[in-house]
Design an enzyme around this catalytic site. Structure first.
Site, PDB file in Angstrom:
ATOM      1  N   GLU A 136     -27.676 -36.913  43.765  1.00  0.00           N
ATOM      2  CA  GLU A 136     -27.776 -38.288  43.269  1.00  0.00           C
ATOM      3  C   GLU A 136     -28.908 -39.030  43.979  1.00  0.00           C
ATOM      4  OE1 GLU A 136     -24.637 -41.938  42.343  1.00  0.00           O
ATOM      5  OE2 GLU A 136     -24.115 -40.389  43.811  1.00  0.00           O
ATOM      6  N   LYS A 159     -25.740 -43.797  34.915  1.00  0.00           N
ATOM      7  CA  LYS A 159     -24.385 -43.625  35.428  1.00  0.00           C
ATOM      8  C   LYS A 159     -23.435 -44.592  34.726  1.00  0.00           C
ATOM      9  CE  LYS A 159     -22.047 -42.994  39.911  1.00  0.00           C
ATOM     10  NZ  LYS A 159     -22.258 -42.980  41.372  1.00  0.00           N
ATOM     11  N   CYS A 171     -21.711 -38.227  40.035  1.00  0.00           N
ATOM     12  CA  CYS A 171     -20.806 -38.482  41.162  1.00  0.00           C
ATOM     13  C   CYS A 171     -19.445 -39.032  40.732  1.00  0.00           C
ATOM     14  CB  CYS A 171     -21.474 -39.402  42.180  1.00  0.00           C
ATOM     15  SG  CYS A 171     -20.722 -39.313  43.834  1.00  0.00           S
ATOM     16  N   SER A 215     -18.101 -39.765  82.061  1.00  0.00           N
ATOM     17  CA  SER A 215     -17.075 -40.235  82.995  1.00  0.00           C
ATOM     18  C   SER A 215     -16.127 -39.143  83.453  1.00  0.00           C
ATOM     19  CB  SER A 215     -16.258 -41.351  82.338  1.00  0.00           C
ATOM     20  OG  SER A 215     -15.469 -40.826  81.275  1.00  0.00           O
TER      21      SER A 215
END
Length: 745
Positions: free
Chosen positions: A45, A114, A175, A371
């Site tokens: 896309e 789309k 999509c 740490s």
């Protein structure tokens, strides 16, 4: 056997607004598809401009440059004699659409917009695009002159149509249309469309890899046909990692599938199938045939081109793969598909995201305050995982990865030999100790650094802390004290926060100068190491060492990080992780007592990390407010009384409300968890609340009262003992480490 077709789907690592690089990667994918014998190539896309251009889609420049790239593709000899579709934005009648543009031999066949836009999660497509709502309708699109000069065309079809070749019919989804309940592939298949191509921009989340696999298999199982799913891969400029996995599916079976996690910019996945298999499959489902006989037709763009070769026996069809996910070679030479575990996903997805960010930011590596706890150790191990992937890619002959790592280290002849050696080159770790730090954490940090190979320093920052406090004392003539020394909660919190914030300042100083110290050009990116649960709870100091350039674990839960370190220890033999996993989480910002830790994270927070994950999922995924969360948890947590559940929910929401402002400045993280509280894009909510939740908490209290009256002796299981002293405090008392908004601003 009838007619076989070879098609290609492409996984591309595109970059928003990088028209030059995107164009090169598209051309490379077309060349590789052609070399593999494909006659049809489909890509992801918005591949021309990049998916995450966001408000750049408002700019006419973005549309102009997309057409310029398309013009170059149309003119390229690489694109000849192949049906190709690419993704780009197109403005039609003053409305911008997210489109697929199909072309063949210097002629545009169809611009297909789309029809279903995605609006959930991290997607905000309707901010820039409009959906095409005219089903089975095409209009004339007047081409820009630069395109007409190449194609000789003035107008082309724009809309909801399909392409009819001499031997088959091709349709398009984009999509979200695959995810939508009324997917376009159903009516298209009923109208005889045999190949459906989906250019997608689907991003990574933990434990979600099966979703697209199930969708494409289900789509073609119900309606038959070939489904081509092309997806983006990588970080294209934001918090998302697009996770590849492009696939070709036939009649409910996956023929081939690309990898999810890889450093390669271009991956072409090819499969060969028999058109007669589609026709026989569909015709055998009688109810489908009856529906197809009555289906409404799509406009067809007819093209004098065949996807199949003249020789019927030229290419044998591929056999289906037997699982679902990345492709590997079995001992017998057959391909299979497997799912990655969540631990493997954590090892690879943030590592790939870090790699893209590092190489595209033109920096020389990373600086990590280490740490000796689970969080910072996880960040370090993800960098090591990235180094391992780099070495593997170079060993496979990936010239782009080799060129990128040489640019990063500033050596045109550098070749990474092994992950540990590479880690020493690009990762600087530093343990920033104070008088409140224990010898155990310092030793754990040093041991881990030694085993993964990072360039490590252990420093003491008490002098800097004393200097800052000296300024305050000089102005106010007052000396703040810790709580254990008789100080007030405000003093106690301020003394903790000055340590945390100084670590951030020192981290950036070292990041800017450590490569200078080592005789190399450039600077380092500062890595953060705050997990998603601490962000949700607000258990961090604003602008402390949780503030960084990027954070590989900011979207991952604490319990998942522990599982990841267990996996990582087994895979790489990092024995230092054993002690790190066994140590209780602590900020080490309060004085030691008899040389031992007196501050524990879960006691400070008043809730466990496991509880935080539950709160987060109910709040975000289940859309629960305080009252609904209580109602759900009363039944879920049968080891607690209703009053105990109510106290836990109230405490969480108080802390959430007074710390929500911290979500606005979270370090950009690789999105991974579905309940991420990231305020910048994923979780749009206020950052100023009435922390008393008076109405909501009154509703909870009323429900507790009713439950008590209905079941005065409600049996419950004994809760597992997790906290030595759980704190469910009123707001006036919630000023333990890193929680009070009136101070931490």
């Amino acid at each position: 056997m009838g007619r076989t077709v070879t098609v290609a789907v492409c996984t591309l690592n595109q970059w928003a607004m990088d028209f030059d690089g995107n164009s090169r990667r598209i051309l490379q994918s077309i060349q590789e598809a052609k070399d593999a014998g494909a006659t049809y190539r489909s890509g992801p896309e918005l591949e021309i401009c990049g998916y995450s251009c966001e408000d750049h889609f408002y700019e006419s420049d973005t549309l102009l440059h997309s057409w310029e790239v398309l013009a170059n593709l149309l003119k390229s000899s690489i694109c000849e004699d192949m049906l190709i579709d690419v993704g780009m934005p197109v403005m039609h009648k003053n409305v911008t659409y997210n489109c697929r543009v199909a072309f063949l031999n210097r002629r545009i066949l169809l611009i297909r917009p789309k029809m279903r836009l995605c609006e959930d999660g991290n997607y905000r497509e309707s901010r820039w695009f409009s959906p095409w709502t005219k089903e089975r309708t095409v209009e004339d699109y007047f081409l820009p002159r630069m395109i007409s000069q190449v194609t000789g065309q003035t107008v082309v079809p724009f809309g909801d149509a399909v392409i009819a070749t001499r031997d088959t019919c091709v349709g398009f989804e984009i999509c979200e249309e695959l995810w939508h309940p009324a997917s376009n592939h159903i009516p298209m298949s009923l109208d005889g469309v045999e190949i459906i191509a989906n250019g997608s921009g689907s991003y990574f989340e933990l434990r979600k890899a099966y979703v697209t696999v199930d969708l494409v298999k289900s789509a073609t199982f119900k309606s038959g046909g070939c489904y081509m799913f092309s997806n983006l891969r990588g970080c294209d400029g934001g918090r998302l990692y697009f996770n590849g996995g492009s696939s070709i599916t036939l009649n409910g079976n996956i023929l081939n599938r690309g990898r999810q996690f890889a450093l390669e910019d271009v991956e072409v996945t090819v499969a060969t199938f028999d058109l007669e298999d589609i026709r026989n499959y569909r015709n055998s489902i009688r109810s489908r045939s009856h529906a197809a006989a009555a289906s409404q037709s799509y406009p067809r763009v007819k093209v004098d081109f065949a996807l199949t070769p003249e020789n019927l026996m030229s290419n044998p069809p591929d056999r289906p793969l037997d699982g679902a996910q990345d492709v590997y070679g079995d001992d017998d030479g057959q391909s299979r598909l497997v799912y990655h575990t969540a631990e493997e996903e954590i090892a690879m997805a943030p590592a790939c995201w870090l790699w893209d960010y590092l190489r595209r930011s033109c920096q020389g590596g990373f600086f990590l305050p280490l740490s000796g706890g689970v969080d910072s150790s996880s960040s370090a191990c993800i960098v090591y995982s990235m180094c391992e992937m780099i070495v593997e890619s170079v060993n496979r002959g990936d010239t782009q990865v080799l060129a990128d790592i040489r640019k990063i280290v500033g050596d045109c002849e550098y070749v990474p030999i092994d992950p540990k050696q590479l880690c020493n080159t690009i990762l600087v770790t530093c343990y920033m100790g104070t008088e409140n730090s224990s010898a155990e954490t310092k030793a754990r940090a040093a041991e881990l650094a030694n085993q993964i190979g990072s360039y490590h320093h252990g420093i003491v920052i008490d002098t800097a802390i004393s200097a800052i406090l000296g300024i305050f004392q000089q102005v106010t003539k007052l000396t703040p004290r810790f709580k254990v020394q008789g100080g007030s909660p405000r003093e106690n919190l301020a003394l903790q926060n000055v340590q945390a914030r100084l670590r951030m300042v020192i981290a950036y100083l070292f990041a800017q100068l450590m490569l200078w110290v080592r005789g190399r050009p450039g600077g380092l990116l500062v890595l953060g190491s705050g997990n998603v649960d601490e962000a949700l709870r607000g258990y961090l100091t604003k602008y402390d060492c949780s503030s960084a350039d990027i954070n590989p674990i900011g979207g991952i839960a604490k319990n998942d990080l522990k599982k990841f370190l267990l996996y990582f220890r087994r895979k790489h033999g990092i024995s230092a992780l054993s002690d790190i996993l066994e140590a209780p989480p602590t900020a080490e910002l309060e004085p030691l007592q008899a040389g031992q830790l007196a501050q524990l994270d879960e006691v400070d927070m008043g809730m466990t990390y496991k509880e935080l994950s539950v709160f987060g999922r109910l709040r975000k995924q289940n859309c629960s407010g305080p009252f609904t969360m209580f109602c759900r948890l009363v039944h879920m947590w049968d080891h607690c009384t209703p009053k105990e559940v109510a106290d836990k929910v109230k405490h969480f929401y108080r802390c959430y409300a007074i710390n929500r402002h911290k979500m606005t400045i979270l370090t950009p993280s690789c999105h991974a968890e579905t309940y991420s509280p990231d305020d910048n894009r994923f979780d749009h909510r206020p950052f100023l609340y009435n922390h008393s939740w008076k109405w909501q908490f009154a509703a909870i209290d009323e429900q507790v009262k009713r439950l008590k009256e209905e079941k005065p002796s409600r049996p419950h299981k004994t809760a597992p003992k997790v906290l030595a002293k759980p704190r469910y405090m009123p707001f006036s008392s919630v000023i333990s480490n890193k929680t009070h908004p009136g101070i931490v601003v």
